[in-house]
Design a protein around this motif. Sequence first.
Motif, PDB file in Angstrom:
ATOM      1  N   ALA B 214       0.827  -1.209   0.000  1.00 25.21           N
ATOM      2  CA  ALA B 214       0.000   0.000   0.000  1.00 25.21           C
ATOM      3  C   ALA B 214       0.861   1.259   0.000  1.00 25.21           C
ATOM      4  O   ALA B 214       0.549   2.230  -0.685  1.00 25.21           O
ATOM      5  N   ILE B 215       1.955   1.216   0.757  1.00 27.82           N
ATOM      6  CA  ILE B 215       2.805   2.408   0.839  1.00 27.82           C
ATOM      7  C   ILE B 215       3.319   2.793  -0.549  1.00 27.82           C
ATOM      8  O   ILE B 215       3.429   3.971  -0.893  1.00 27.82           O
ATOM      9  N   VAL B 216       3.603   1.770  -1.366  1.00 31.07           N
ATOM     10  CA  VAL B 216       4.129   2.056  -2.706  1.00 31.07           C
ATOM     11  C   VAL B 216       3.047   2.704  -3.578  1.00 31.07           C
ATOM     12  O   VAL B 216       3.317   3.680  -4.285  1.00 31.07           O
ATOM     13  N   ILE B 217       1.825   2.178  -3.476  1.00 29.84           N
ATOM     14  CA  ILE B 217       0.734   2.788  -4.240  1.00 29.84           C
ATOM     15  C   ILE B 217       0.482   4.208  -3.745  1.00 29.84           C
ATOM     16  O   ILE B 217       0.295   5.138  -4.529  1.00 29.84           O
ATOM     17  N   GLY B 218       0.512   4.384  -2.419  1.00 32.00           N
ATOM     18  CA  GLY B 218       0.316   5.720  -1.851  1.00 32.00           C
ATOM     19  C   GLY B 218       1.374   6.686  -2.342  1.00 32.00           C
ATOM     20  O   GLY B 218       1.067   7.805  -2.763  1.00 32.00           O
ATOM     21  N   LEU B 219       2.627   6.244  -2.315  1.00 29.82           N
ATOM     22  CA  LEU B 219       3.713   7.103  -2.788  1.00 29.82           C
ATOM     23  C   LEU B 219       3.556   7.401  -4.272  1.00 29.82           C
ATOM     24  O   LEU B 219       3.778   8.531  -4.717  1.00 29.82           O
ATOM     25  N   ALA B 220       3.151   6.375  -5.025  1.00 30.61           N
ATOM     26  CA  ALA B 220       2.946   6.575  -6.468  1.00 30.61           C
ATOM     27  C   ALA B 220       1.918   7.676  -6.688  1.00 30.61           C
ATOM     28  O   ALA B 220       2.133   8.594  -7.481  1.00 30.61           O
ATOM     29  N   ALA B 221       0.816   7.613  -5.955  1.00 28.27           N
ATOM     30  CA  ALA B 221      -0.233   8.623  -6.109  1.00 28.27           C
ATOM     31  C   ALA B 221       0.292  10.000  -5.732  1.00 28.27           C
ATOM     32  O   ALA B 221       0.059  10.985  -6.435  1.00 28.27           O
ATOM     33  N   VAL B 222       1.031  10.085  -4.612  1.00 30.16           N
ATOM     34  CA  VAL B 222       1.577  11.374  -4.163  1.00 30.16           C
ATOM     35  C   VAL B 222       2.497  11.946  -5.234  1.00 30.16           C
ATOM     36  O   VAL B 222       2.391  13.116  -5.619  1.00 30.16           O
ATOM     37  N   ILE B 223       3.381  11.101  -5.748  1.00 27.24           N
ATOM     38  CA  ILE B 223       4.390  11.610  -6.679  1.00 27.24           C
ATOM     39  C   ILE B 223       3.779  11.928  -8.038  1.00 27.24           C
ATOM     40  O   ILE B 223       4.064  12.967  -8.630  1.00 27.24           O
ATOM     41  N   ILE B 224       2.901  11.040  -8.520  1.00 31.46           N
ATOM     42  CA  ILE B 224       2.237  11.337  -9.803  1.00 31.46           C
ATOM     43  C   ILE B 224       1.461  12.639  -9.673  1.00 31.46           C
ATOM     44  O   ILE B 224       1.524  13.512 -10.541  1.00 31.46           O
ATOM     45  N   GLY B 225       0.739  12.780  -8.560  1.00 34.53           N
ATOM     46  CA  GLY B 225      -0.030  14.003  -8.328  1.00 34.53           C
ATOM     47  C   GLY B 225       0.861  15.229  -8.380  1.00 34.53           C
ATOM     48  O   GLY B 225       0.505  16.254  -8.970  1.00 34.53           O
ATOM     49  N   LEU B 241      -5.898  17.383  -3.466  1.00 35.67           N
ATOM     50  CA  LEU B 241      -6.728  16.950  -4.591  1.00 35.67           C
ATOM     51  C   LEU B 241      -5.837  16.338  -5.673  1.00 35.67           C
ATOM     52  O   LEU B 241      -6.183  15.317  -6.269  1.00 35.67           O
ATOM     53  N   GLY B 242      -4.678  16.941  -5.907  1.00 37.36           N
ATOM     54  CA  GLY B 242      -3.715  16.418  -6.873  1.00 37.36           C
ATOM     55  C   GLY B 242      -3.294  15.003  -6.513  1.00 37.36           C
ATOM     56  O   GLY B 242      -3.122  14.144  -7.387  1.00 37.36           O
ATOM     57  N   VAL B 243      -3.142  14.743  -5.218  1.00 36.34           N
ATOM     58  CA  VAL B 243      -2.756  13.405  -4.757  1.00 36.34           C
ATOM     59  C   VAL B 243      -3.845  12.395  -5.109  1.00 36.34           C
ATOM     60  O   VAL B 243      -3.557  11.292  -5.589  1.00 36.34           O
ATOM     61  N   VAL B 244      -5.107  12.777  -4.891  1.00 41.05           N
ATOM     62  CA  VAL B 244      -6.217  11.875  -5.228  1.00 41.05           C
ATOM     63  C   VAL B 244      -6.240  11.631  -6.745  1.00 41.05           C
ATOM     64  O   VAL B 244      -6.398  10.495  -7.199  1.00 41.05           O
ATOM     65  N   CYS B 245      -6.049  12.714  -7.513  1.00 41.32           N
ATOM     66  CA  CYS B 245      -5.972  12.550  -8.970  1.00 41.32           C
ATOM     67  C   CYS B 245      -4.819  11.617  -9.336  1.00 41.32           C
ATOM     68  O   CYS B 245      -4.930  10.816 -10.262  1.00 41.32           O
ATOM     69  N   GLY B 246      -3.713  11.732  -8.591  1.00 44.09           N
ATOM     70  CA  GLY B 246      -2.575  10.839  -8.801  1.00 44.09           C
ATOM     71  C   GLY B 246      -2.984   9.387  -8.620  1.00 44.09           C
ATOM     72  O   GLY B 246      -2.577   8.512  -9.395  1.00 44.09           O
ATOM     73  N   GLY B 247      -3.810   9.137  -7.602  1.00 51.88           N
ATOM     74  CA  GLY B 247      -4.314   7.781  -7.363  1.00 51.88           C
ATOM     75  C   GLY B 247      -5.154   7.290  -8.529  1.00 51.88           C
ATOM     76  O   GLY B 247      -5.044   6.137  -8.963  1.00 51.88           O
ATOM     77  N   ILE B 248      -6.006   8.185  -9.048  1.00 52.09           N
ATOM     78  CA  ILE B 248      -6.867   7.800 -10.180  1.00 52.09           C
ATOM     79  C   ILE B 248      -5.995   7.493 -11.411  1.00 52.09           C
ATOM     80  O   ILE B 248      -6.178   6.462 -12.068  1.00 52.09           O
ATOM     81  N   ILE B 249      -5.030   8.379 -11.687  1.00 52.61           N
ATOM     82  CA  ILE B 249      -4.144   8.160 -12.837  1.00 52.61           C
ATOM     83  C   ILE B 249      -3.423   6.824 -12.693  1.00 52.61           C
ATOM     84  O   ILE B 249      -3.322   6.040 -13.639  1.00 52.61           O
ATOM     85  N   TYR B 250      -2.955   6.552 -11.487  1.00 52.03           N
ATOM     86  CA  TYR B 250      -2.242   5.299 -11.244  1.00 52.03           C
ATOM     87  C   TYR B 250      -3.125   4.100 -11.634  1.00 52.03           C
ATOM     88  O   TYR B 250      -2.684   3.192 -12.345  1.00 52.03           O
ATOM     89  N   TYR B 251      -4.394   4.120 -11.180  1.00 57.87           N
ATOM     90  CA  TYR B 251      -5.246   2.972 -11.466  1.00 57.87           C
ATOM     91  C   TYR B 251      -5.652   2.896 -12.936  1.00 57.87           C
ATOM     92  O   TYR B 251      -5.833   1.803 -13.481  1.00 57.87           O
ATOM     93  N   VAL B 252      -5.779   4.048 -13.578  1.00 54.51           N
ATOM     94  CA  VAL B 252      -6.072   4.033 -15.015  1.00 54.51           C
ATOM     95  C   VAL B 252      -4.895   3.407 -15.769  1.00 54.51           C
ATOM     96  O   VAL B 252      -5.077   2.555 -16.646  1.00 54.51           O
ATOM     97  N   VAL B 253      -3.674   3.803 -15.383  1.00 55.41           N
ATOM     98  CA  VAL B 253      -2.479   3.253 -16.041  1.00 55.41           C
ATOM     99  C   VAL B 253      -2.385   1.748 -15.800  1.00 55.41           C
ATOM    100  O   VAL B 253      -2.117   0.963 -16.719  1.00 55.41           O
TER     101      VAL B 253
END
Lengths: 264, 300
Positions: B214-225, B241-253
Amino acid sequence: MLEIKGVCKTFNQGTINEKVALNGIDLTLNDGDFVTVIGGNGAGKSTLLNMITGVYPVDCGDIIIDGVNITRLPEHKRAKYFGRVFQDPMTGTAADMQIEENMALAARRGKMRTLKFGIKKSERSAYRNLLARLGLGLEDRLTSKVGLLSGGQRQAITLLMATMQNPKLLLLDEHTAALDPQTAAKVLNITEELVTEGKITTLMITHNMKDAIRLGNRLIMMDKGRIIYDIAGESKKNLKVSDLMDLFAKASNGEFANDRMLLG
Amino acid sequence: MLGFISALPGAAAQGIIWGIMAIGVYITYRVLDLADLTVDGTLGTGGAVLVMCTIGGMDIRLAMVVAFIAGCLAGLVTGVLHTGFGIPAILAGILTQLALYSINLRILGDKANQTLSVMKYDLIVSLRNIPNAIVIGLIFVIMLIAILYWFFGTEMGHSIRATGNNAAMARANGINTNTRKVIGLVISNGIVALSGALLAQYQGFADVNMGKGAIVIGLAAVIIGEVVFGKIFKNFALRLLGVVCGGIIYYVVITFVLRLGLNANDLKLFSAIVVALFLAVPYWKSKLLPKQVKVQKKGV
């Protein structure tokens, strides 16, 4: 108001790097004293400040401020007595926070931090007035991140933060040493103004002997963890840099010749 | 391609739920400047507590509150291990995470997983109704950001930010940096457990391994955001909000690469490589490209 009794500190005790930083310091400051502290590298000047503020625990001795023994208090609990400005301009402020947020943090030193808004409206105008006095154009940049400012601007803000609550004691640890000469002079002027105006008891470490003589009403010289010279009043005013040089030479048996103090 | 597009809403819903988790990670990783690995365990704790409470007959909203509190307690343990026991933050998090594995098994009734059927219980979100899950997820995001925006603007919130930004300055201004770290860890893990509670409902079960990585996914979202929105989202609320968008982008990818034929078993390897690269890019940039100095000269 500040009493330091027999304070000693040795770093890395019992190892090959053992270093006696403070060797039984006794010092009493009176209300309104402005004391300048000089001494070579490793004389124990910064350690003295760090003992007073509780950055490290003391090995022995007592530190008493206004009758309260603070020797065992953690750093954050004794912070209410002190305003501090550090040598490194980065240390005194939070770079990622706004100018007004930094000032609001300092305005609450020694007070409970609650769930009320971090900055009140009335504070903003007060901060603007304080900043305007610096003459650095910072009064229009209350919401700028401090990290965007120059070292001199940051030191000036740190000075405001350190003095805004009229601390019992202002501790300045070579706070102009990292600045260029012009900026250093400006920050020193601001320091003088704030200290005189607030009648703040001050302990200022400096490497500049001229400043040490010119500023304040009392001068102490440290060497090898001890206070070797303590002069006040008229006789301090009449000091010359050459007098101090002689004293240094005597104290360090000539070793002092290579010290960067000469540059002062 | 059509399959990918039809999978997008699901990816968005999952991304929002993990984005909530990433907000928790943001508080420790960015605000407090601590890498907190507790979250791998806390996510599972949140899911396990929610499922067991709901099966036991508790109202779903109350069950979510209990899950949040359970997460807060996990953060408290890490905080005390770090500040009270003097254990480095990373190791303190790993210790709590390890302990939580056993605890999560216990919560789940000594089973590796428990199902939570949307047919039997009145769940707030479910993958059976993805549009609803997206709406509910966004409501949670907005409420959470609003609360955090308020909190980090208070005297207490300021002191926590100062602690993460410059601990020496914070102490010099009378802030107890140890308690601030503990408070930050408590809030962060509470949010992560809340995300776990939503995730368990969404997928219809809680699994002892649901928080692995989970930490890796969380970090991915933070950094992508930050990489994608960093230039335009400066304000704290917008950054969250950017972090949440980062999470969405991560799952779309992720959905996209799975459609391209990536073996699902390789997913964690893929995630780790992506995060490693995203973390490395700013570092390489600073090494190779001379930094553009933006210091204004104004006399002082």
